[in-house]
Design a protein around this motif. Sequence first.
Motif, mmCIF file in Angstrom:
data_model
loop_
_atom_site.group_PDB
_atom_site.id
_atom_site.type_symbol
_atom_site.label_atom_id
_atom_site.label_comp_id
_atom_site.label_asym_id
_atom_site.label_seq_id
_atom_site.Cartn_x
_atom_site.Cartn_y
_atom_site.Cartn_z
ATOM 1 N N ARG A 1 39.606 42.215 33.195
ATOM 2 C CA ARG A 1 40.943 41.510 33.400
ATOM 3 C C ARG A 1 41.217 41.413 34.808
ATOM 4 O O ARG A 1 41.900 40.353 35.371
ATOM 5 C CB ARG A 1 42.080 42.453 32.521
ATOM 6 C CG ARG A 1 41.788 42.200 31.199
ATOM 7 C CD ARG A 1 43.096 42.869 30.716
ATOM 8 N NE ARG A 1 43.373 44.451 30.785
ATOM 9 C CZ ARG A 1 42.833 45.194 29.758
ATOM 10 N NH1 ARG A 1 42.169 44.797 28.725
ATOM 11 N NH2 ARG A 1 42.749 46.449 30.023
ATOM 12 N N ILE B 1 41.913 37.610 36.695
ATOM 13 C CA ILE B 1 43.135 37.105 37.190
ATOM 14 C C ILE B 1 42.841 36.791 38.616
ATOM 15 O O ILE B 1 43.719 36.477 39.287
ATOM 16 C CB ILE B 1 44.280 38.095 36.865
ATOM 17 C CG1 ILE B 1 44.001 39.332 37.364
ATOM 18 C CG2 ILE B 1 44.491 37.880 35.253
ATOM 19 C CD1 ILE B 1 44.586 39.721 38.495
ATOM 20 N N ILE C 1 49.743 40.243 32.676
ATOM 21 C CA ILE C 1 48.321 40.792 32.224
ATOM 22 C C ILE C 1 47.830 42.067 32.664
ATOM 23 O O ILE C 1 47.304 42.606 32.049
ATOM 24 C CB ILE C 1 47.360 39.533 32.616
ATOM 25 C CG1 ILE C 1 47.457 38.500 31.955
ATOM 26 C CG2 ILE C 1 45.902 40.114 32.353
ATOM 27 C CD1 ILE C 1 46.870 37.098 32.558
ATOM 28 N N GLN D 1 50.104 37.314 25.891
ATOM 29 C CA GLN D 1 49.842 36.059 25.421
ATOM 30 C C GLN D 1 50.820 34.923 26.110
ATOM 31 O O GLN D 1 50.310 33.854 26.335
ATOM 32 C CB GLN D 1 50.252 36.034 23.845
ATOM 33 C CG GLN D 1 49.222 36.822 23.020
ATOM 34 C CD GLN D 1 49.529 36.724 21.346
ATOM 35 O OE1 GLN D 1 49.868 35.681 21.021
ATOM 36 N NE2 GLN D 1 49.396 37.904 20.711
ATOM 37 N N CYS E 1 48.949 34.190 29.570
ATOM 38 C CA CYS E 1 48.008 33.307 29.258
ATOM 39 C C CYS E 1 48.422 32.082 29.000
ATOM 40 O O CYS E 1 47.808 30.924 29.759
ATOM 41 C CB CYS E 1 47.181 33.628 28.176
ATOM 42 S SG CYS E 1 46.155 35.517 28.421
ATOM 43 N N LEU F 1 40.310 32.746 29.966
ATOM 44 C CA LEU F 1 41.747 32.886 29.451
ATOM 45 C C LEU F 1 41.901 32.916 27.745
ATOM 46 O O LEU F 1 42.531 33.827 27.221
ATOM 47 C CB LEU F 1 42.844 31.794 30.020
ATOM 48 C CG LEU F 1 43.269 31.993 31.462
ATOM 49 C CD1 LEU F 1 44.078 30.740 31.836
ATOM 50 C CD2 LEU F 1 44.011 33.257 31.833
ATOM 51 N N LEU G 1 40.611 36.299 26.739
ATOM 52 C CA LEU G 1 41.786 37.364 27.345
ATOM 53 C C LEU G 1 42.875 37.311 25.925
ATOM 54 O O LEU G 1 43.247 38.034 25.394
ATOM 55 C CB LEU G 1 42.437 37.120 28.505
ATOM 56 C CG LEU G 1 43.501 37.847 28.909
ATOM 57 C CD1 LEU G 1 42.823 39.234 29.044
ATOM 58 C CD2 LEU G 1 43.855 37.731 30.263
ATOM 59 N N LEU G 2 42.942 35.994 25.803
ATOM 60 C CA LEU G 2 44.087 35.699 24.498
ATOM 61 C C LEU G 2 43.413 36.397 23.232
ATOM 62 O O LEU G 2 44.402 36.870 22.554
ATOM 63 C CB LEU G 2 44.158 34.218 24.468
ATOM 64 C CG LEU G 2 45.394 33.757 23.677
ATOM 65 C CD1 LEU G 2 46.865 34.218 24.075
ATOM 66 C CD2 LEU G 2 45.611 32.249 23.463
ATOM 67 N N SER H 1 43.946 40.141 23.371
ATOM 68 C CA SER H 1 45.404 40.494 23.296
ATOM 69 C C SER H 1 45.841 40.359 21.735
ATOM 70 O O SER H 1 46.853 41.211 21.267
ATOM 71 C CB SER H 1 46.293 39.569 24.109
ATOM 72 O OG SER H 1 46.586 38.366 23.723
#
Length: 270
Positions: free
Chosen positions: A31, A35, A85, A92, A95, A128, A131-132, A135
């Motif tokens: 993460r 970012i 994040i 969410q 993102c 991303l 990452l979504l 989550s």
Amino acid sequence: MGLLGCCWFSIQERAEHFLRVTKQYLPHLARLCLISTFLEDGIRMWLQWNEQRDYIEATWNCGYFLATCFVLLNLIGQLGGCVLILSRNFVQYACFGLFGIIALQTVAYSILWDLKFLMRNLALGGGLLLLLAESRSEGKSMFAGVPSMGESSPKQYMQLGGRVLLVLMFMTLLHFDSSFFSILQNIVGTALIILVAIGFKTKLAALTLVVWLLAINVYFNAFWTIPAYKPMHDFLKYDFFQTTSVIGGLLLVVALGPGGVSMDEKKKEW
């Protein structure tokens, strides 16, 4: 063939040991890497406020007010998204906000017409997406015992889309010349990105790409060796952090696995 098989098995064993040792730290590192380009760009918007505003105003002839709004939106959107994040709050929404920033910058900086930078922006979007997906997985784990749709949910398609978009980064690194090193790099790199895209031996292939991309990034994008007043410094710095974000996406693949739409997952059913 037997020797190659033993070497491959040894590499797999070492990779699996590394993943077991770093299992609880890897998602956090992923993460942070992911970012990093938004964090760097948000800080740059603050430090180069006047330059960025003047560039947008001159390029689009949109006036002082709209150019200022553009820079402010990028600054708040990127730094705010990074904070959310890293703190694991409203991930969410963060993102989706960063997706919007990518789309906005793609148009504002005319990246849409530069294939190399467009592919890199799409690869960033792939990170991303992963990452979504992560989550969404965390959100479901909060409701253990509640019936769900299982793995046939949007999460697995997000992971597939994220993997496919991530490999676009490596398409920009292929060199079409006749030197032995370039040919070898193209063959090995193409094989690895295909493995990640189809989800076969995914964690090992993604981990290998992380090492490869990290070496390329440090060697070719060493912005710290260029004086800050030279334009090349900013260019290499941008490239360095964008590549670091793609590394973060690959680390998420290593940490989370390929998801349901992959050969690795289908092998379990066989």
